[in-house]
Design a protein around this motif. Structure first.
Motif, mmCIF file in Angstrom:
data_model
loop_
_atom_site.group_PDB
_atom_site.id
_atom_site.type_symbol
_atom_site.label_atom_id
_atom_site.label_comp_id
_atom_site.label_asym_id
_atom_site.label_seq_id
_atom_site.Cartn_x
_atom_site.Cartn_y
_atom_site.Cartn_z
ATOM 1 N N TRP A 180 0.845 -1.207 0.000
ATOM 2 C CA TRP A 180 0.000 0.000 0.000
ATOM 3 C C TRP A 180 0.874 1.248 0.000
ATOM 4 O O TRP A 180 0.626 2.206 -0.733
ATOM 5 C CB TRP A 180 -0.907 -0.018 1.226
ATOM 6 C CG TRP A 180 -1.908 1.094 1.290
ATOM 7 C CD1 TRP A 180 -3.171 1.096 0.804
ATOM 8 C CD2 TRP A 180 -1.714 2.395 1.900
ATOM 9 N NE1 TRP A 180 -3.782 2.305 1.060
ATOM 10 C CE2 TRP A 180 -2.920 3.126 1.723
ATOM 11 C CE3 TRP A 180 -0.658 3.004 2.565
ATOM 12 C CZ2 TRP A 180 -3.082 4.419 2.203
ATOM 13 C CZ3 TRP A 180 -0.806 4.311 3.033
ATOM 14 C CH2 TRP A 180 -2.010 5.001 2.853
ATOM 15 N N VAL A 181 1.911 1.246 0.838
ATOM 16 C CA VAL A 181 2.814 2.397 0.926
ATOM 17 C C VAL A 181 3.576 2.580 -0.382
ATOM 18 O O VAL A 181 3.671 3.691 -0.914
ATOM 19 C CB VAL A 181 3.798 2.212 2.108
ATOM 20 C CG1 VAL A 181 4.873 3.294 2.094
ATOM 21 C CG2 VAL A 181 3.046 2.225 3.436
ATOM 22 N N GLU A 182 4.116 1.490 -0.929
ATOM 23 C CA GLU A 182 4.905 1.571 -2.164
ATOM 24 C C GLU A 182 4.075 2.116 -3.322
ATOM 25 O O GLU A 182 4.569 2.893 -4.140
ATOM 26 C CB GLU A 182 5.456 0.188 -2.516
ATOM 27 C CG GLU A 182 6.662 -0.222 -1.698
ATOM 28 C CD GLU A 182 7.874 0.642 -1.981
ATOM 29 O OE1 GLU A 182 8.291 0.741 -3.144
ATOM 30 O OE2 GLU A 182 8.403 1.243 -1.022
ATOM 31 N N MET A 223 4.028 6.001 -3.358
ATOM 32 C CA MET A 223 5.280 6.751 -3.241
ATOM 33 C C MET A 223 5.340 7.956 -4.183
ATOM 34 O O MET A 223 5.852 9.002 -3.815
ATOM 35 C CB MET A 223 6.479 5.829 -3.495
ATOM 36 C CG MET A 223 6.925 5.093 -2.260
ATOM 37 S SD MET A 223 7.501 6.225 -0.973
ATOM 38 C CE MET A 223 8.184 5.077 0.198
ATOM 39 N N ASN A 224 4.841 7.816 -5.391
ATOM 40 C CA ASN A 224 4.912 8.905 -6.361
ATOM 41 C C ASN A 224 3.628 9.722 -6.442
ATOM 42 O O ASN A 224 3.489 10.584 -7.312
ATOM 43 C CB ASN A 224 5.265 8.356 -7.741
ATOM 44 C CG ASN A 224 6.639 7.739 -7.763
ATOM 45 O OD1 ASN A 224 7.572 8.277 -7.173
ATOM 46 N ND2 ASN A 224 6.781 6.591 -8.415
ATOM 47 N N TRP A 273 10.266 10.189 4.462
ATOM 48 C CA TRP A 273 9.447 9.830 5.630
ATOM 49 C C TRP A 273 8.687 8.533 5.370
ATOM 50 O O TRP A 273 8.684 7.622 6.203
ATOM 51 C CB TRP A 273 8.470 10.966 5.934
ATOM 52 C CG TRP A 273 7.643 10.730 7.163
ATOM 53 C CD1 TRP A 273 7.978 11.049 8.439
ATOM 54 C CD2 TRP A 273 6.360 10.083 7.235
ATOM 55 N NE1 TRP A 273 6.977 10.665 9.310
ATOM 56 C CE2 TRP A 273 5.974 10.059 8.596
ATOM 57 C CE3 TRP A 273 5.503 9.529 6.289
ATOM 58 C CZ2 TRP A 273 4.781 9.508 9.019
ATOM 59 C CZ3 TRP A 273 4.300 8.982 6.718
ATOM 60 C CH2 TRP A 273 3.952 8.976 8.064
ATOM 61 N N ALA A 274 8.055 8.439 4.212
ATOM 62 C CA ALA A 274 7.262 7.251 3.890
ATOM 63 C C ALA A 274 8.139 6.011 3.770
ATOM 64 O O ALA A 274 7.687 4.887 4.041
ATOM 65 C CB ALA A 274 6.497 7.479 2.582
ATOM 66 N N ASP A 311 5.362 20.487 -2.427
ATOM 67 C CA ASP A 311 5.133 21.279 -3.637
ATOM 68 C C ASP A 311 5.888 20.694 -4.824
ATOM 69 O O ASP A 311 7.004 20.184 -4.666
ATOM 70 C CB ASP A 311 5.608 22.723 -3.434
ATOM 71 C CG ASP A 311 4.734 23.495 -2.467
ATOM 72 O OD1 ASP A 311 3.621 23.033 -2.191
ATOM 73 O OD2 ASP A 311 5.183 24.555 -1.992
ATOM 74 N N THR A 312 5.296 20.806 -6.012
ATOM 75 C CA THR A 312 6.014 20.449 -7.233
ATOM 76 C C THR A 312 7.059 21.532 -7.503
ATOM 77 O O THR A 312 6.974 22.637 -6.959
ATOM 78 C CB THR A 312 5.055 20.373 -8.430
ATOM 79 O OG1 THR A 312 4.496 21.686 -8.651
ATOM 80 C CG2 THR A 312 3.927 19.369 -8.175
#
Length: 467
Positions: A319-321, A324-325, A334-335, A393-394
């Motif tokens: 779920w976390v992976e 990621m993006n 952090w993740a 932010d991007t």
């Protein structure tokens, strides 16, 4: 950021004895349950760090110590919350130091006698020459073999890293920083020497060895340090912490679990409340005492996962992976620690149930699910915290904020396009580089661009929104 996306702490997933204490503190002090619920994980970390580790799989182990950061405005009653949770640690420290008082005094007396004898023998050897070196060496061996006995110390507050190393040396390489203020972050950022000093903090999270050499003092070596940090700070301190580029680049801010509880100030807090019940305090205190009395052995004992817990953690990893993006854009560091941190939380909850027998029983599926639900809470708050700081932010959004800041710094409301480029020349090499940031400012209504007719080529005028 959208504050409504911050989920409330799932207090129902805390173990018995802890859950009731959290709920009654929240009622008595009229604070969000998030505040004591997050902080109590730090208290459990103090009790168990260095005693256990959690073995996720053969080549992946995590210590159980946590770094917790609770953010709250002034008048949110941070100090009373911590005082109620930490009180058993002070009681335990006082009790242990009464018990070992005679042993501490005996060590100090023997040490003083031997140091005095060595000094006298050395002076005689130098002045009269009637003392053999072997006599001095024998006393020195006695002193070196004397086993140090120090008072028990579990926590520190506003402490330098140099003093923290010494405290950990005296306390079997474990220590906790617990505070309702943010002084520790000012110190780490270089309050005393203008130099960021976070090596110990980084290494003590994972138990890496640290050797400290200082002029005029013998070296100090920590072989496997374990540190807990549980602090409650104001939003202004949070901005300073997250705005420190070295903290960010070296992964310091990625090690913390962030809790930003809903403010209760001016939200109908009651004067008449139900106090914390005596039975609740006694059960909480007894649980902490039981955890504190678990022996701190040379190596932490391994807590394993049941098959069900392993599969739940595996699903959580996926779920976390997958995010990621997307959801975790800008907070990948952090993740990246989130699954390991979840296992740490699961181990703490597990130890509340099995206490000294925790290494003999695997973490159950229910306990792992409880830890995952708690981790989801910290996910929502971390996203909020990092969004608010601008870390998510991007690149175009960061450029837009930079351009806007430069425009506002002039006090003007109208600009030529070429003038803006000159204003931001240190940031952008070409006008094309600046365009994505300008587009965002246009889309969001911060600026408007208008072509103005002239005798020659039309010129672009940029207007700053007066609102």
């Amino acid at each position: 950021p959208d504050e409504s996306k911050k989920t409330p702490f799932p207090v129902e997933h805390l173990p018995g004895g802890i859950r009731e204490m959290v709920e009654e503190i929240a009622e008595s002090l009229q604070v969000s349950p998030d505040m004591p619920a997050s902080a109590v994980l730090g208290i459990l970390s103090v009790c168990l760090q260095g005693k256990f580790l959690v073995r996720i799989k053969p080549d992946w182990e995590e210590n159980v110590n946590l770094y917790i950061l609770v953010i709250a405005r002034p008048s949110e009653r941070k100090s009373p919350v911590l005082q109620n949770l930490v009180y058993p640690l002070y009681l335990y420290t006082k009790e242990q130091n009464i018990i070992r008082g005679p042993e501490i005094q005996e060590y100090r007396t023997k040490k003083k006698i031997l140091e005095g004898a060595i000094e006298n023998l050395t002076t005689r050897a130098a002045k009269k020459g009637d003392v053999e070196y072997t006599e001095i060496a024998e006393k020195q061996r006695e002193l070196d073999s004397l086993k140090p006995v120090y008072p028990v110390r579990l926590t520190a507050d506003d402490v330098t890293t140099e003093k923290l190393v010494s405290l950990m040396m005296e306390n079997k390489e474990v220590m906790a920083i617990i505070s309702a203020e943010g002084g520790i972050f000012n110190m780490l950022a270089g309050r005393y020497n203008d130099k960021v000093n976070i090596d110990l903090i980084l290494k003590a999270y994972t138990g890496e060895s640290l050797l400290v050499d200082r002029v005029g003092r013998p070296p100090e070596q920590l072989n496997s340090p374990h540190l807990t940090i549980c602090t409650m700070i104001q939003p202004s301190i949070l901005r300073e912490v997250l705005g420190n580029r070295e903290f960010q680049d070296r992964g310091f801010t990625a090690r913390f679990l962030y809790s930003y509880p809903r403010s209760m100030v001016g939200k109908g807090r009651r004067f008449e409340t139900t106090p914390i019940q005596k039975d609740t305090r006694e059960i909480y205190e007894a649980l902490l005492f039981a955890l504190l009395k678990i022996p701190l052995e040379p190596q932490p004992r391994a807590v394993s996962l049941s098959r069900e817990a392993y599969l739940l953690l595996s699903d959580w990893f996926a779920w976390v992976e997958d995010r990621m993006n997307e959801d975790f854009y800008g907070l990948e560091a952090w993740a990246g620690k989130l699954v390991g941190t979840t296992a740490r939380i699961a181990a703490l909850l597990h130890c509340c149930i099995y206490q000294e027998q925790s290494a003999e029983q695997p973490v159950s599926g229910k306990t792992m699910q409880d830890a995952i639900e708690i981790a989801k809470y910290f996910v929502s708050h971390a996203i909020y915290v990092f969004e608010e700081s601008g870390e998510t932010d991007t690149p175009a959004e960061k450029d837009a904020k930079y351009i806007l800041k430069r425009l506002k710094s002039t006090g003007e409301m109208e600009f030529n396009a070429s003038g803006i480029f000159d204003l931001c020349k240190g940031k952008f090499l070409t006008r094309e580089e600046m365009q994505p940031g300008l587009d965002i400012l246009i889309d969001r209504g911060y600026i408007a661009i208008e072509k103005v007719k002239t005798k020659g080529r039309p010129k672009e005028k940029i207007y700053l929104n007066p609102e």
